[in-house]
Motif scaffolding. Structure first.
Motif, mmCIF file in Angstrom:
data_model
loop_
_atom_site.group_PDB
_atom_site.id
_atom_site.type_symbol
_atom_site.label_atom_id
_atom_site.label_comp_id
_atom_site.label_asym_id
_atom_site.label_seq_id
_atom_site.Cartn_x
_atom_site.Cartn_y
_atom_site.Cartn_z
ATOM 1 N N PRO A 155 0.707 -1.045 -0.112
ATOM 2 C CA PRO A 155 0.028 0.070 0.153
ATOM 3 C C PRO A 155 0.814 1.218 -0.119
ATOM 4 O O PRO A 155 0.400 2.244 -0.214
ATOM 5 C CB PRO A 155 -0.883 -0.005 1.356
ATOM 6 N N ASP A 156 2.186 1.066 0.199
ATOM 7 C CA ASP A 156 2.897 2.459 0.304
ATOM 8 C C ASP A 156 3.632 2.506 -0.992
ATOM 9 O O ASP A 156 4.407 3.564 -1.085
ATOM 10 C CB ASP A 156 4.042 2.121 1.393
ATOM 11 N N ALA A 157 3.575 1.904 -1.920
ATOM 12 C CA ALA A 157 3.966 1.918 -3.232
ATOM 13 C C ALA A 157 2.935 2.436 -4.345
ATOM 14 O O ALA A 157 1.809 2.317 -4.291
ATOM 15 C CB ALA A 157 4.786 0.783 -3.709
ATOM 16 N N PRO A 158 3.488 3.212 -5.471
ATOM 17 C CA PRO A 158 2.728 3.285 -6.532
ATOM 18 C C PRO A 158 1.854 2.179 -7.055
ATOM 19 O O PRO A 158 2.574 0.737 -7.218
ATOM 20 C CB PRO A 158 3.600 3.929 -7.642
ATOM 21 N N ALA A 159 0.726 2.065 -7.459
ATOM 22 C CA ALA A 159 -0.135 0.892 -7.989
ATOM 23 C C ALA A 159 -0.826 1.529 -9.059
ATOM 24 O O ALA A 159 -1.246 2.382 -9.567
ATOM 25 C CB ALA A 159 -1.301 0.739 -6.898
ATOM 26 N N ALA A 160 -1.131 0.037 -9.803
ATOM 27 C CA ALA A 160 -1.779 0.294 -11.256
ATOM 28 C C ALA A 160 -3.432 0.025 -10.609
ATOM 29 O O ALA A 160 -3.551 0.172 -9.142
ATOM 30 C CB ALA A 160 -1.452 -1.095 -11.999
ATOM 31 N N LEU A 161 -4.020 0.277 -11.468
ATOM 32 C CA LEU A 161 -5.504 0.197 -11.229
ATOM 33 C C LEU A 161 -6.295 -0.732 -12.060
ATOM 34 O O LEU A 161 -6.272 -0.571 -13.205
ATOM 35 C CB LEU A 161 -6.358 1.529 -11.026
ATOM 36 N N VAL A 162 -7.122 -1.702 -11.572
ATOM 37 C CA VAL A 162 -7.880 -2.521 -12.433
ATOM 38 C C VAL A 162 -9.122 -2.410 -12.056
ATOM 39 O O VAL A 162 -9.662 -2.532 -10.765
ATOM 40 C CB VAL A 162 -7.449 -3.905 -12.330
ATOM 41 N N ALA A 163 -10.062 -2.088 -12.831
ATOM 42 C CA ALA A 163 -11.551 -1.675 -12.523
ATOM 43 C C ALA A 163 -12.417 -2.764 -13.230
ATOM 44 O O ALA A 163 -12.252 -3.253 -14.583
ATOM 45 C CB ALA A 163 -12.038 -0.519 -12.949
ATOM 46 N N GLY A 164 -13.847 -3.269 -12.741
ATOM 47 C CA GLY A 164 -14.305 -4.303 -13.572
ATOM 48 C C GLY A 164 -15.904 -4.429 -13.219
ATOM 49 O O GLY A 164 -16.306 -3.716 -12.040
ATOM 50 N N TRP A 165 -16.580 -5.242 -13.710
ATOM 51 C CA TRP A 165 -18.028 -5.534 -13.560
ATOM 52 C C TRP A 165 -18.382 -6.768 -13.469
ATOM 53 O O TRP A 165 -17.824 -7.529 -14.003
ATOM 54 C CB TRP A 165 -18.965 -4.749 -14.655
ATOM 55 N N HIS A 166 -19.408 -7.228 -12.570
ATOM 56 C CA HIS A 166 -19.733 -8.468 -12.148
ATOM 57 C C HIS A 166 -20.694 -8.987 -13.283
ATOM 58 O O HIS A 166 -21.073 -8.334 -14.131
ATOM 59 C CB HIS A 166 -20.389 -8.584 -10.685
ATOM 60 N N LEU A 167 -20.964 -10.168 -13.077
ATOM 61 C CA LEU A 167 -22.290 -10.972 -13.859
ATOM 62 C C LEU A 167 -23.435 -10.679 -13.419
ATOM 63 O O LEU A 167 -23.731 -10.326 -12.322
ATOM 64 C CB LEU A 167 -21.880 -12.192 -13.907
ATOM 65 N N MET A 168 -24.465 -10.921 -14.131
ATOM 66 C CA MET A 168 -25.841 -10.933 -13.969
ATOM 67 C C MET A 168 -26.116 -12.343 -13.174
ATOM 68 O O MET A 168 -27.183 -12.668 -12.403
ATOM 69 C CB MET A 168 -26.915 -10.470 -14.789
ATOM 70 N N ASP A 169 -25.438 -13.295 -13.515
ATOM 71 C CA ASP A 169 -25.466 -14.590 -12.916
ATOM 72 C C ASP A 169 -24.432 -14.427 -11.865
ATOM 73 O O ASP A 169 -23.811 -13.495 -11.583
ATOM 74 C CB ASP A 169 -25.023 -15.637 -13.866
ATOM 75 N N VAL A 170 -24.064 -15.780 -11.328
ATOM 76 C CA VAL A 170 -23.145 -15.881 -10.067
ATOM 77 C C VAL A 170 -21.775 -15.741 -10.835
ATOM 78 O O VAL A 170 -21.324 -16.549 -11.526
ATOM 79 C CB VAL A 170 -23.517 -17.008 -9.256
ATOM 80 N N PRO A 171 -20.888 -14.722 -10.082
ATOM 81 C CA PRO A 171 -21.251 -13.908 -8.973
ATOM 82 C C PRO A 171 -21.807 -12.597 -9.462
ATOM 83 O O PRO A 171 -21.345 -11.910 -10.348
ATOM 84 C CB PRO A 171 -19.676 -13.635 -8.282
ATOM 85 N N ALA A 172 -23.095 -12.426 -8.883
ATOM 86 C CA ALA A 172 -23.842 -11.335 -9.116
ATOM 87 C C ALA A 172 -23.924 -10.033 -8.424
ATOM 88 O O ALA A 172 -24.861 -9.237 -8.402
ATOM 89 C CB ALA A 172 -25.334 -11.821 -9.277
#
Length: 256
Positions: free
Chosen positions: A22-39
Motif C-alpha cells: 500500500p505504500d508503493a505506486p499502484a496500477a488500477l484494475v476496474a471491472g463489472w460482475h455478472l448478472m449470474d453468479v457472482p452477481a
C-alpha cells in the motif's frame, strides 16, 4: 485479500481492494460482475480477488443490481427482461455502466492512495459486455482488458437464453441495432488494447464460438477452463482458474 473499501464514486457503487504494497505506486484494475453468479460487486471481489497484484482492484456494481435494483427487486428485473431483454436490460445496463465509468474512474484516481499506475478493465458475462464497450469507446487510456464467460456478441446470447428459458425473443429494428452495437467481433478494430478471454469449456456455444472468433480477429489470448460453465461462484475451482488467469495477465501487462 486486503481490507475492502466500500463506497460510491460519481454515483456508482463499488468495492475496492488495496495493492499488495500500500505504500508503493499502484496500477488500477476496474471491472463489472455478472448478472449470474457472482452477481454483485462484493461477490465478484470474492470470486476474483487477484491477490498479490500491485494494483487497486475496483469492482463496480452494475445498474439494475445490488444497491441499484429497481423497486420490486429481481422480480422487476426479470419482468423487464421477459418483456424485452435487449431493450430493457442488456442495452441500457451496458450503456449506463460504460457511460458512467470515466467520471467514476477519475474520482477513484483521486480517492485511492497511490492509484496512479496503468489501467486495466475486466468483467464477466454482462460485465464483460461493459468492459468491451469501455475498451471500444477509448474514453480512458487502458493498458489491458480481461473478460470471463465473455458475451462478445449479444444476439447469440439472446438465442442461448431462448433455449435456457424456453422462450422466443421477438426482434425489432431497434433491438437489432442494439445487438449490432454490441457485436465486438464486428467491432474488433476498435479493441486496440491487449485482451484476455477466459471461457468455460462447458459454457454455451453462444459464448464459446464468438470468443474464438474474437480471439482470431484481434490476436487475443484465450484460456479455456475445463469443467466450467457460465458461472464461477466464489470459492469454486472455476473461480480459482479465472482468478489465476486474470492475476497472471494483469501482472504481466500492467508493469510500469
Amino acid at each position: 485479500m486486503g481490507e475492502m473499501v466500500e463506497g460510491v464514486a460519481a454515483g456508482v457503487p463499488f468495492v475496492a481492494v488495496p495493492p499488495a504494497d500500500p505504500d508503493a505506486p499502484a496500477a488500477l484494475v476496474a471491472g463489472w460482475h455478472l448478472m449470474d453468479v457472482p452477481a454483485s460487486e462484493r461477490a465478484m471481489a470474492e470470486a476474483v480477488p487477484m491477490a498479490g497484484l500491485q494494483a487497486w482492484r475496483v469492482y463496480f456494481g452494475l445498474p439494475l443490481s445490488g444497491a441499484r435494483l429497481p423497486e420490486g427487486g429481481y422480480d422487476e428485473v426479470f419482468r423487464r427482461a421477459s418483456e424485452d431483454a435487449v431493450l430493457n436490460v442488456f442495452g441500457p445496463v451496458t450503456e449506463q455502466a460504460a457511460g458512467e465509468f470515466p467520471a467514476a474512474l477519475a474520482e477513484l484516481r483521486d480517492r485511492l492512495p497511490g492509484a496512479t499506475g496503468p489501467l486495466g478493465v475486466f468483467g464477466g458475462s454482462a460485465g464483460a459486455i461493459v468492459a468491451l464497450e469501455v475498451l471500444a469507446r477509448g474514453d480512458a487510456g487502458i493498458a489491458a482488458g480481461a473478460v470471463a464467460s465473455p458475451v462478445v456478441q449479444l444476439a447469440p446470447m439472446i438465442a442461448a437464453n431462448e433455449r435456457r428459458f424456453g422462450v422466443t425473443y421477438t426482434w425489432t429494428e431497434r433491438s437489432r441495432a442494439v445487438a449490432a452495437r454490441h457485436d465486438y467481433v464486428d467491432r474488433a478494430a476498435e479493441l486496440t488494447a491487449p485482451l484476455l478471454l477466459v471461457a468455460g469449456a462447458d459454457d454455451d456455444v453462444a459464448v464459446r464460438e464468438p470468443a474464438q472468433a474474437l480471439r482470431d480477429k484481434v490476436g487475443a489470448e484465450l484460456v479455456t477452463v475445463d469443467g466450467m460453465a457460465h458461472e464461477f461462484p466464489p470459492g469454486t475451482p472455476a473461480a480459482a482458474r479465472v482468478d489465476a488467469a486474470f492475476t497472471e495477465w494483469f501482472a504481466r501487462r500492467l508493469r510500469g
